[in-house]
Design an enzyme around this catalytic site. Structure first.
Site, PDB file in Angstrom:
ATOM      1  N   GLU A  97     -50.231 -68.624 135.999  1.00 51.03           N
ATOM      2  CA  GLU A  97     -48.866 -68.410 135.546  1.00 51.03           C
ATOM      3  C   GLU A  97     -47.950 -68.220 136.756  1.00 51.03           C
ATOM      4  OE1 GLU A  97     -48.823 -64.539 133.895  1.00 51.03           O
ATOM      5  OE2 GLU A  97     -46.682 -64.492 133.540  1.00 51.03           O
TER       6      GLU A  97
ATOM      7  N   ASP B 216     -50.674 -62.693 134.558  1.00 49.46           N
ATOM      8  CA  ASP B 216     -50.437 -61.289 134.893  1.00 49.46           C
ATOM      9  C   ASP B 216     -51.039 -60.378 133.836  1.00 49.46           C
ATOM     10  OD1 ASP B 216     -49.111 -61.603 137.271  1.00 49.46           O
ATOM     11  OD2 ASP B 216     -47.142 -61.815 136.318  1.00 49.46           O
TER      12      ASP B 216
ATOM     13  N   ASP C 163     -49.862 -58.187 132.135  1.00 51.80           N
ATOM     14  CA  ASP C 163     -48.804 -57.534 131.349  1.00 51.80           C
ATOM     15  C   ASP C 163     -48.561 -58.324 130.061  1.00 51.80           C
ATOM     16  OD1 ASP C 163     -47.474 -59.808 132.074  1.00 51.80           O
ATOM     17  OD2 ASP C 163     -46.177 -58.838 133.549  1.00 51.80           O
TER      18      ASP C 163
ATOM     19  N   ASP D 230     -46.154 -60.310 129.057  1.00 48.25           N
ATOM     20  CA  ASP D 230     -45.765 -61.712 129.256  1.00 48.25           C
ATOM     21  C   ASP D 230     -46.989 -62.560 129.572  1.00 48.25           C
ATOM     22  OD1 ASP D 230     -43.164 -61.408 128.725  1.00 48.25           O
ATOM     23  OD2 ASP D 230     -42.435 -61.633 130.796  1.00 48.25           O
TER      24      ASP D 230
END
Ligand code: TSJ
Length: 640
Positions: free
Chosen positions: A428, A501, A503, A505
C-alpha cells in the site's frame, strides 16, 4: 571454621572438581550465557525433583541485586545431613563435592534429578566462587560453605528452623564466565514453564535488582501451556481443540501429558520435555507422539471418508500447523547431543505411541466435527503443496520474454523465475513501496506498489474491474489470468503477500484486495497462496531487549511481562513508509524471521463465507450493520 586440613582426605574428589574447572565446557556445554544459566537450571531441577516426588510444593528463586548471585529454596525434606558411617561424609557433602554422585548414595535413595541432565550439583559448586548449602530438618538449620568446589569447613549447626527444606545460594566464578550476569527474563520464562508442567507447583521469582517478585502457578497443566504458546505466537486454532491427555502409567514407569491442536500457521511446533527438562532437539518421545498423530489422523480420515478424490495426503500435510506440548517422565532418561537436547531411550517411542494413538483415535471418532476440521486442514496443506509443485513444473513456460513484456511498469520484479520460491508483495502506498523495494531480498521478492484506489469488486461489474488499473496490474504481475481464464500453472509467484499499514485504512485496503481475489481468482485462496504480512506497529526497547508488536493487545502483553517499574521506550510507526528499509526487512520481509497469516476460506463453511462477503462488502449498509452487531461479541474469533 575454615581449616586447611578439613578436606585433606578427599584428594580424588578435588581432582574431579579440578577437571571441571579445567574443561567446564565438557560439563555444561559452554562458558557462554547458556552455560551460566545451565548452573541455575541444574540447581532448580533438583528442587523440582523433590516436588515431582511429592515432597515439596513451593520453590523460591532469588536473583541478587548484583545480578550474579542466585539462591534456590524449596520446602522439601531437606538434603540428608547425617554422616555416613562408612565414608565419614554426609549426603550433603557428597553431592556437592563428588562428580556424578546422583544415584550412588544410600542405596539409590538419593537420586539427583538434575544429574539426570548430566552434570549435578558438584559441577555448579566447582564453577562458583561461593556456594552456601542450607538445610532445614528436625527443627534445626545446617549450613555448609564452599569455595570453587571445596568445603570451607564441616556442616555447621545454626538457628532453630521451622519446617523443612533446602536452600542453595551460589555465585558463578567470573574467572570461568566472562559475562557472569543472569538474565531475569530467561529465568522467569524457564520457571514459568516448570509450573505448567507440574500442576500445583508454586514458584516465586524475586529480582532484587528490579525489586520485583512474580509468582507462577498454572493448575491447567499442558493445556494451559499450549494456550500460552498460541497466544505468544498469535496462532489461530482450527476446531474445538486442544486434545488433552494426561496419563500416569506406573506399570511402565512412564508419565505422559500431551496437549495438541492444529493452527493456521504453516509451521509444526512441538514443545517437548523429559522430567520437565526441555528437549528442543526432540527424540524418541516426540517420534512416538508424531507416529500416534499420523496414524490416528489417517485412520479418522479413512473411516469418516474424508480423503478427497484426486488429492494425495502425505505425512508432512498432517503435521502442517500441528502444535503440541508433550511432557513425559521416565526413570533413567538418556540425553543425547552436544547440548543434551534430545531424548535417546528407544523404549519411550512405543510407550508414548501406544498411550496416545488409541485415545486420539477414540477422541476423533466421538468428535466428528473436530475430525472434519482436522481433515480439512490436512487437505488444505496437501492442496497448497500440490499447487506449488504444479507451479514449479511450469518454470520453463515462465522464462519467456512474452510473459515479461506485459508486466506492469511499477512492478519491481525479483530475479528468480521459479514460482515456488518467489514472492509478490502487494504494498500500500508509494513510500512504503520504496522501503519495501530497498529492503527486500531481490532474489526472490518482488514488490508491486499500489498507487490509486482499489475498487470494491463486490459492488462493481466485471467490466469495471477490468477497467481498474490497480487490479489489472495485479493480474498482469501474477500472470495467471482471472475468472474463466484463470490458469494456476501460469502463476509467477508461489506466495502473494498483502503488505498494508497496521491501521484501519490498511485493513480496508487488504479487505478490498481479498474481496477481489475471492470473486475473480478464488483458486489463489483455495490453494492457500494468499497471505497477510504482519508489520509491527510498535517497537519496544527495554535495556538491551527489543520487542515488536503488531497490535495494541500484543504490545500490552509484552509490557505486562516486563518487570514492574521498568520504563521501556515505545515507538509507534505511523505507517510502513516511516520504517527504514533494513527494519522492514528484519521485522516483516525476512522469511526466517517474519510472521505471515495465510488467508483461507474455511472448508465446509462456504455458505457462511459467501454471505459474509455479500453482507460486508455489498451495497446494503443494513446487512453490514447487522453483521457487525451479531459478530461483535465473538470478534476475537474473526481471522481476517
Ligand atoms: F542438589 C542440589 F544441591 F542441587 C539441590 C538439592 C539444590 C536444591 C535447591 C535443593 C535440593 C533438594 C534435595 N531439595 N530437596 C532435596 N531432597 C533430598 O535430597 C532428599 C531428602 C530426603 C530424602 C530421604 O530419603 O529422606 C531423600 C532425598 C533425595
Amino acid at each position: 571454621m575454615a581449616t586447611g586440613t578439613y578436606n585433606a582426605d578427599s584428594i580424588t574428589v578435588l581432582e574431579g572438581l579440578e577437571a571441571v574447572r579445567r574443561r567446564p565446557g565438557m560439563y555444561i556445554g559452554g562458558i557462554d550465557k547458556a552455560g551460566l544459566h545451565h548452573l541455575l537450571w541444574e540447581i532448580v531441577d533438583n528442587s523440582v525433583d523433590e516436588v515431582m516426588n511429592g515432597h515439596a510444593t513451593r520453590i523460591v528463586v532469588t536473583l541478587d541485586a548484583d545480578g550474579k548471585t542466585v539462591s534456590v529454596a524449596d520446602n522439601g525434606r531437606g538434603i540428608p545431613v547425617d554422616v555416613h558411617p562408612k565414608t565419614g561424609q554426609s549426603a550433603l557433602e557428597v553431592i556437592f563435592t563428588t562428580l556424578h554422585a546422583g544415584g550412588k548414595f544410600d542405596n539409590d535413595a538419593y537420586k539427583v534429578a538434575g544429574g539426570l541432565h548430566g552434570v549435578g550439583a558438584s559441577v555448579v559448586n566447582a564453577l562458583s566462587t561461593s556456594l552456601v548449602a542450607q538445610v532445614r530438618r528436625d527443627g534445626l538449620t545446617y549450613t555448609q560453605h564452599y569455595r570453587r568446589g571445596k568445603p570451607l569447613g564441616p556442616i555447621e549447626l545454626g538457628e532453630p528452623a521451622r519446617g523443612t527444606g533446602t536452600t542453595v545460594t551460589f555465585t558463578p566464578d567470573p574467572d570461568i564466565f566472562r559475562d557472569a550476569a543472569y538474565d531475569p527474563k530467561l529465568i522467569a520464562e524457564r520457571l514459568e514453564v516448570k509450573t505448567y508442567l507440574n500442576k500445583g507447583l508454586v514458584i516465586q521469582f524475586v529480582d532484587q535488582k528490579e525489586k520485583t517478585s512474580i509468582e507462577f502457578r498454572h493448575e491447567g497443566g499442558v493445556a494451559d501451556y499450549l494456550d500460552a504458546v498460541h497466544q505468544v505466537r498469535g496462532d489461530t486454532r482450527v476446531a474445538a481443540l486442544p486434545f488433552v491427555l494426561e496419563r500416569e502409567d506406573s506399570g511402565e514407569g512412564l508419565r505422559c501429558h500431551v496437549a495438541l491442536a492444529w493452527t493456521e500457521s504453516t509451521e509444526e511446533v512441538i514443545r517437548s520435555f523429559v522430567n520437565t527438562i526441555p528437549t528442543p532437539d526432540g527424540g524418541t518421545h516426540e517420534q512416538g507422539l508424531r507416529e500416534a498423530v499420523r496414524a490416528a489422523v489417517r485412520r479418522s480420515m479413512t473411516d469418516h471418508d474424508l480423503i478427497k478424490k484426486g488429492i494425495e495426503v502425505k505425512n508432512e500435510d498432517i503435521f502442517e500447523g500441528l502444535t503440541a506440548v508433550l511432557s513425559v517422565c521416565v526413570h533413567e532418561p538418556q540425553f543425547q547431543g552436544q547440548t543434551k537436547g534430545r531424548l535417546n531411550n528407544p523404549e519411550v517411542r512405543s510407550l508414548v505411541e501406544s498411550m496416545v494413538r488409541p485415545r486420539l483415535e477414540n477422541f476423533l471418532i466421538k468428535n466428528k466435527s473436530v475430525a472434519d476440521a482436522i481433515a480439512a486442514r490436512v487437505i488444505q496443506a496437501a492442496k497448497a503443496r500440490e499447487a506449488s509443485r504444479a507451479a514449479a513444473s511450469q518454470v520453463r513456460r515462465k522464462t519467456a520474454i512474452s510473459n515479461r513484456l506485459n508486466l506492469p511498469g511499477k512492478l519491481h520484479d525479483c530475479d528468480s523465475t521459479n514460482p515456488e520460491e518467489s514472492e509478490l508483495f502487494i504494498v500500500e502506498g508509494d513510500s512504503a513501496g520504496g522501503s519495501a523495494k530497498q529492503g527486500r531480498d531481490r532474489d526472490i521478492q518482488a514488490i508491486l506498489p499500489l498507487k490509486g484506489k482499489v475498487l470494491n469488486a463486490e459492488q462493481a461489474g466485471k467490466a469495471k474491474v477490468l477497467d481498474n488499473k490497480e487490479l489489472t496490474d495485479i493480474i498482469s504481475a501474477l500472470g495467471c489470468g482471472m475468472d474463466d481464464h484463470y490458469d494456476p500453472a501460469r502463476l509467477r509467484y508461489g506466495k502473494i503477500i498483502l503488505l498494508t499499514d497496521a491501521d484501519s485504512d490498511g485493513h480496508h485496503i487488504a479487505t478490498l484486495l481479498l474481496t477481489f481475489f475471492y470473486r475473480h481468482v478464488p483458486g489463489l485462496l483455495n490453494d492457500g497462496r494468499v497471505f497477510l504480512a504482519c508489520p509491527p506497529l510498535y517497537k519496544i526497547v527495554w535495556g538491551k531487549e527489543t520487542h515488536w508488536a503488531a497490535d495494541d493487545a500484543t504490545r500490552d502483553r509484552i509490557l505486562a511481562k516486563l518487570p514492574k517499574n521498568s520504563k521501556p521506550n515505545i515507538t509507534r510507526f505511523k505507517g510502513l513508509g516511516e520504517m527504514p528499509a533494513p527494519l522492514l526487512y528484519e521485522t516483516t520481509l525476512d522469511p526466517a524471521r517474519r510472521r505471515l497469516l495465510r488467508v483461507v476460506i474455511p472448508d465446509g463453511d462456504r455458505v457462511y463465507t459467501e454471505r459474509t462477503v455479500t453482507d460486508l462488502m455489498g451495497k446494503e449498509p443494513e446487512a453490514r450493520f447487522k453483521f457487525i452487531m451479531t459478530e461483535a461479541y465473538t470478534a476475537k474469533d474473526i481471522d481476517i
